[in-house]
Design an enzyme around this catalytic site. Sequence first.
Site, mmCIF file in Angstrom:
data_model
loop_
_atom_site.group_PDB
_atom_site.id
_atom_site.type_symbol
_atom_site.label_atom_id
_atom_site.label_comp_id
_atom_site.label_asym_id
_atom_site.label_seq_id
_atom_site.Cartn_x
_atom_site.Cartn_y
_atom_site.Cartn_z
ATOM 1 N N GLY A 168 10.217 6.550 -3.751
ATOM 2 C CA GLY A 168 10.968 7.620 -4.242
ATOM 3 C C GLY A 168 9.951 8.542 -4.970
ATOM 4 N N GLY A 169 10.781 9.234 -5.687
ATOM 5 C CA GLY A 169 9.942 10.212 -6.732
ATOM 6 C C GLY A 169 8.922 9.436 -7.729
ATOM 7 N N GLY A 402 -21.156 27.537 8.996
ATOM 8 C CA GLY A 402 -20.646 28.038 7.723
ATOM 9 C C GLY A 402 -20.654 26.731 6.861
ATOM 10 N N ALA A 403 -20.684 25.505 7.579
ATOM 11 C CA ALA A 403 -21.028 24.339 6.817
ATOM 12 C C ALA A 403 -22.106 24.186 5.979
ATOM 13 C CB ALA A 403 -20.742 23.127 7.779
HETATM 14 C C1 HXC Z 1 18.163 -1.204 -11.331
HETATM 15 C C2 HXC Z 1 17.128 -2.568 -9.967
HETATM 16 C C3 HXC Z 1 16.346 -1.489 -9.304
HETATM 17 C C4 HXC Z 1 16.510 -0.229 -9.680
HETATM 18 C C5 HXC Z 1 15.748 -3.388 -8.456
HETATM 19 N N1 HXC Z 1 16.445 -3.854 -9.400
HETATM 20 N N2 HXC Z 1 15.529 -2.265 -8.412
HETATM 21 N N3 HXC Z 1 17.936 -2.247 -11.222
HETATM 22 N N4 HXC Z 1 17.625 -0.113 -10.633
HETATM 23 N N5 HXC Z 1 16.157 0.809 -9.147
HETATM 24 C C6 HXC Z 1 16.872 -5.147 -9.624
HETATM 25 C C7 HXC Z 1 17.846 -5.984 -8.700
HETATM 26 O O1 HXC Z 1 19.400 -5.457 -8.851
HETATM 27 C C8 HXC Z 1 17.289 -7.173 -8.879
HETATM 28 O O2 HXC Z 1 18.091 -7.841 -9.983
HETATM 29 C C9 HXC Z 1 16.014 -7.281 -9.403
HETATM 30 O O3 HXC Z 1 15.815 -5.770 -9.720
HETATM 31 C C10 HXC Z 1 15.306 -7.503 -8.416
HETATM 32 O O4 HXC Z 1 15.525 -6.796 -7.118
HETATM 33 P P1 HXC Z 1 15.636 -7.584 -5.732
HETATM 34 O O5 HXC Z 1 16.379 -6.560 -4.966
HETATM 35 O O6 HXC Z 1 16.350 -8.855 -5.777
HETATM 36 O O7 HXC Z 1 13.966 -7.539 -5.184
HETATM 37 P P2 HXC Z 1 13.538 -7.572 -3.781
HETATM 38 O O8 HXC Z 1 14.311 -8.076 -2.975
HETATM 39 O O9 HXC Z 1 11.946 -7.858 -4.165
HETATM 40 O O10 HXC Z 1 13.649 -6.171 -3.487
HETATM 41 C C11 HXC Z 1 12.967 -4.875 -4.023
HETATM 42 C C12 HXC Z 1 13.504 -3.501 -3.980
HETATM 43 C C13 HXC Z 1 14.752 -3.414 -4.127
HETATM 44 C C14 HXC Z 1 12.839 -3.139 -2.346
HETATM 45 C C15 HXC Z 1 12.760 -2.301 -4.600
HETATM 46 O O11 HXC Z 1 15.334 -4.061 -5.258
HETATM 47 C C16 HXC Z 1 15.425 -2.050 -3.871
HETATM 48 O O12 HXC Z 1 15.486 -1.440 -2.841
HETATM 49 N N6 HXC Z 1 15.577 -1.583 -5.149
HETATM 50 C C17 HXC Z 1 16.136 -0.253 -5.300
HETATM 51 C C18 HXC Z 1 15.104 0.881 -4.933
HETATM 52 C C19 HXC Z 1 15.534 2.113 -5.012
HETATM 53 O O13 HXC Z 1 16.423 2.599 -4.398
HETATM 54 N N7 HXC Z 1 15.152 2.704 -6.179
HETATM 55 C C20 HXC Z 1 15.597 4.112 -6.676
HETATM 56 C C21 HXC Z 1 14.659 4.725 -5.977
HETATM 57 S S1 HXC Z 1 14.852 6.686 -6.032
HETATM 58 P P3 HXC Z 1 18.694 -9.137 -10.373
HETATM 59 O O14 HXC Z 1 19.310 -9.276 -11.541
HETATM 60 O O15 HXC Z 1 19.124 -9.700 -9.258
HETATM 61 O O16 HXC Z 1 17.269 -9.799 -10.401
HETATM 62 C C22 HXC Z 1 13.936 6.803 -7.318
HETATM 63 C C23 HXC Z 1 14.094 8.297 -7.993
HETATM 64 C C24 HXC Z 1 12.873 8.559 -9.058
HETATM 65 O O17 HXC Z 1 13.081 6.024 -7.965
HETATM 66 C C25 HXC Z 1 12.925 9.746 -8.989
HETATM 67 C C26 HXC Z 1 11.670 10.581 -9.835
HETATM 68 C C27 HXC Z 1 11.705 12.146 -9.874
#
Ligand code: HXC
Length: 512
Positions: A168-169, A402-403
């Site tokens: 993501g971002g 040009g290079a």
């Molecule tokens: C809160 C999160 C989290 C998040 C993971 N966790 N991502 N908690 N916010 N963004 C937590 C899970 O709930 C889990 O908690 C623990 O972290 C480990 O995650 P798992 O899913 O068990 O790990 P894994 O199977 O290795 O998968 C990793 C992952 C997945 C692929 C990163 O967690 C995931 O898809 N997370 C969400 C990603 C996402 O969509 N993020 C937002 C992106 S947008 P527990 O308690 O069970 O251990 C963004 C915008 C930024 O970031 C903008 C900036 C401008």
Amino acid sequence: MNLNEQLIQKRKDSQLGGGQARIDKQHKQSKLTARERITLLLDEGSFQEMGMFVEHRSTSFGLDKNKIPGDGVVTGFGTIHGRLVYVFSQDFTVLGGSLSETHAEKICKIMDLAMKNGAPLIGLNDSGGARIQEGVVSLAGYADIFYRNTRASGVIPQISVIMGPCAGGAVYSPALTDFVFMVEDTSYMFVTGPNVVKTVTHEEVSSEDLGGAKSHAEKSGVTHFTSSNDVSCLKEVRDFVTYLPQNFGELAPTTSFTYNESKKEKIDQILPENSSLPYDIREVIDCVIDDHTFREVQQEHARNIVVGFARLEGRTIGVVANQPNALAGVLDIDSSRKGARFVRFCDSFNIPLLVFEDVPGFLPGTDQEWRGIISHGAKLLYAFSEATVPRVTVITRKAYGGAFDVMNSKNIGADLNYAWPTAEIAVMGAKGAAEIIFRKEIAEAADAEAKWKEKEAEYAEMFANPYKAAERGFVDDVILPSETRAKLIAAFNSLENKSEHLPNKKHGNIPL
Ligand code: HXC
């Protein structure tokens, strides 16, 4: 428990992050923990942690019952080979290393200190992105980081190490920094993940193919270095920072060096007799620089240009070289962008530039033209023209069209330009030139082929050498390959106190 014991217990709690089970999971995935990474990155015992007891302020979705001191990122400062650096290391065991308001505040705090104290910033990224439960405050936290990344650009070196998810971002902080390292198989970076890609474009692609280290090293060029695991990656970062100054006001440190004298003879053997045949410019670079000091940047991407850091008598230089081994060393969109960004980094941080030139021109074709080779090629031209660091060019063979101008020619401000006797400095190759300017004569000749050959030889006689350019001062000297190292050492020594300033302005407008 007395007060001291309480403190020790609090530290232990914080250091355990998300708990042993999650640490074990991290290890099972061949990933180190945030703290283990910092230990490997920094000099032993040098890490000074800050914000160990910081906790998030969120109460939504039960988060008030899920507070872990440190809030998913370990921050502080320490040394690498005795030199100060600021570090943050995201802890995936704490809510997936997700970025909360307070997590972002911790990172910003050390970014501000790094800027004030003129020391590099190294970010170890391993995070699920914005903390979903926090909503907009998390997004604002990212923006605070992006803003600081941008303000710090050109002030202190910024290095991002991707050691897990970065999606993501969140990818935009690393993208704003100077160098990105990725670990193969365990890290990935993408703006939208495979599921979104499938929904929107119906493409099926794995995380690894979409945004793994290999894809970003070869295809996108987003990552500058890749390593097979966390340990080797952090070792590389430790080595890499020795090439850099602490900030824009300093010079990179000088180190001891060795030089194997046999390389002086070896350099004569590198260029093939037939000037149409390729060779590996990295062999030339290796023969000239201090032993084993070349650190190639973006090695897998746009291979037709080679960029990287090296040392000459212990001092850091930035090397930019056309690579005849890939696409004949032609300049295209990717190689122009790659070269331009590297030149600008070196110029920002007082690193002298050495250019090896063997370039047949820009890559022709609709693909390049329609994707904007004009603007992208201009980036490299702009970057060299703007650079005020010492700049030296060695033309080994072709310098066409040009290079020739773009590749750090005298007329765009290079300080000293040398050519080997094999240099060919012309508007184009003799064959093509003869075909154009003698078209009529060739067409009218009884033996057109023989006439073409004769005219080609005539043009080659005139331009396929360095002396026409030397006559006009476009090169300062014609040198033997075996003399190159000594000439370059003398050249860079003479330029040590170079002082050149750009015209007064807010900032230029590089064709982005
Ligand atoms: C809160 C999160 C989290 C998040 C993971 N966790 N991502 N908690 N916010 N963004 C937590 C899970 O709930 C889990 O908690 C623990 O972290 C480990 O995650 P798992 O899913 O068990 O790990 P894994 O199977 O290795 O998968 C990793 C992952 C997945 C692929 C990163 O967690 C995931 O898809 N997370 C969400 C990603 C996402 O969509 N993020 C937002 C992106 S947008 P527990 O308690 O069970 O251990 C963004 C915008 C930024 O970031 C903008 C900036 C401008």
